[in-house]
Design a protein around this motif. Structure first.
Motif, short mmCIF file in Angstrom:
data_model
loop_
_atom_site.label_atom_id
_atom_site.label_comp_id
_atom_site.label_asym_id
_atom_site.label_seq_id
_atom_site.Cartn_x
_atom_site.Cartn_y
_atom_site.Cartn_z
N VAL A 23 -132.48 115.89 73.37
CA VAL A 23 -132.29 116.42 74.72
C VAL A 23 -130.91 116.03 75.24
N ALA A 24 -130.52 114.77 75.06
CA ALA A 24 -129.20 114.31 75.53
C ALA A 24 -128.08 115.10 74.87
N PHE A 25 -128.22 115.44 73.59
CA PHE A 25 -127.22 116.25 72.88
C PHE A 25 -127.04 117.60 73.57
N TYR A 26 -128.14 118.30 73.86
CA TYR A 26 -128.05 119.61 74.49
C TYR A 26 -127.56 119.52 75.93
N GLU A 27 -127.85 118.41 76.61
CA GLU A 27 -127.30 118.22 77.95
C GLU A 27 -125.77 118.12 77.88
N GLN A 28 -125.23 117.56 76.80
CA GLN A 28 -123.78 117.50 76.61
C GLN A 28 -123.18 118.89 76.49
N LEU A 29 -123.98 119.87 76.10
CA LEU A 29 -123.53 121.26 75.97
C LEU A 29 -123.83 122.09 77.21
N MET A 98 -121.28 112.70 66.36
CA MET A 98 -122.07 113.81 65.82
C MET A 98 -121.40 114.34 64.56
N PRO A 99 -122.15 114.52 63.47
CA PRO A 99 -121.56 115.02 62.23
C PRO A 99 -121.12 116.48 62.35
N VAL A 100 -119.90 116.75 61.91
CA VAL A 100 -119.39 118.11 61.86
C VAL A 100 -119.74 118.66 60.48
N HIS A 115 -120.05 124.23 63.02
CA HIS A 115 -121.44 123.76 62.92
C HIS A 115 -121.46 122.24 63.05
N ILE A 116 -122.34 121.77 63.93
CA ILE A 116 -122.53 120.36 64.21
C ILE A 116 -123.99 120.03 63.92
N ALA A 117 -124.26 118.82 63.49
CA ALA A 117 -125.65 118.37 63.35
C ALA A 117 -126.02 117.61 64.62
N ASP A 118 -127.15 117.99 65.23
CA ASP A 118 -127.62 117.23 66.39
C ASP A 118 -128.22 115.91 65.89
N PRO A 119 -128.68 115.02 66.78
CA PRO A 119 -129.15 113.71 66.34
C PRO A 119 -130.33 113.74 65.36
N ASP A 120 -131.02 114.88 65.24
CA ASP A 120 -132.13 114.96 64.30
C ASP A 120 -131.77 115.78 63.07
#
Length: 133
Positions: A23-29, A98-100, A115-120
């Motif tokens: 959720v925190a990852f998508y809030e960053q977007l 975050m991994p690119v 393309h980025i990998a989210d935390p999961d």
């Protein structure tokens, strides 16, 4: 674009073991929470919106057993998230660890995509339109 009645809305549900970091990852977007269950403590389901876009993040165990994918199938999905500047967004996310998965690339259909990998580990395509030169 016509108004779509609330009862007809559709959105992807990302199933994960770690709801809060995703959720925190998508809030960053630019997404903001509009629903959260339970309201207090670690959430099992969070609905997010950004403009007219909508997604949800749910704990993987919230998927009913009879709806779980079969062996060899993954409940993960890929998201496309449009931003104003792909390179800026990728640099910020990379700076947060975050991994690119794929560096920003101009695509023949007129978009710049990374393309980025989210935390999961879900693949997220960070995308913007290429401004005609």
């Amino acid at each position: 674009m016509s108004h779509i009645p609330a009862g007809l809305r559709a959105f992807p549900v990302i199933r994960t073991r770690r709801v809060s970091p995703v959720v925190a990852f998508y809030e960053q977007l630019g997404f903001t929470q509009h629903t959260r269950h339970p309201a207090e403590g670690e959430p099992r389901f969070v609905g997010l919106r950004r403009g007219t876009a909508e997604i949800a993040v749910a704990h993987e165990t919230s998927l009913p057993e009879e709806a779980a994918p079969g062996k060899g199938h993954s409940p993960r999905c890929e998201m496309f998230v449009f931003v104003e500047a792909v390179d800026t967004a990728v640099a910020a996310l990379r700076g947060q660890g975050m991994p690119v998965l794929r560096e920003p690339t101009d695509m023949p259909w007129g978009e710049r995509v990374a393309h980025i990998a989210d935390p999961d580990g879900n693949s997220v395509a960070i995308t913007s339109s290429i401004t005609p030169g």
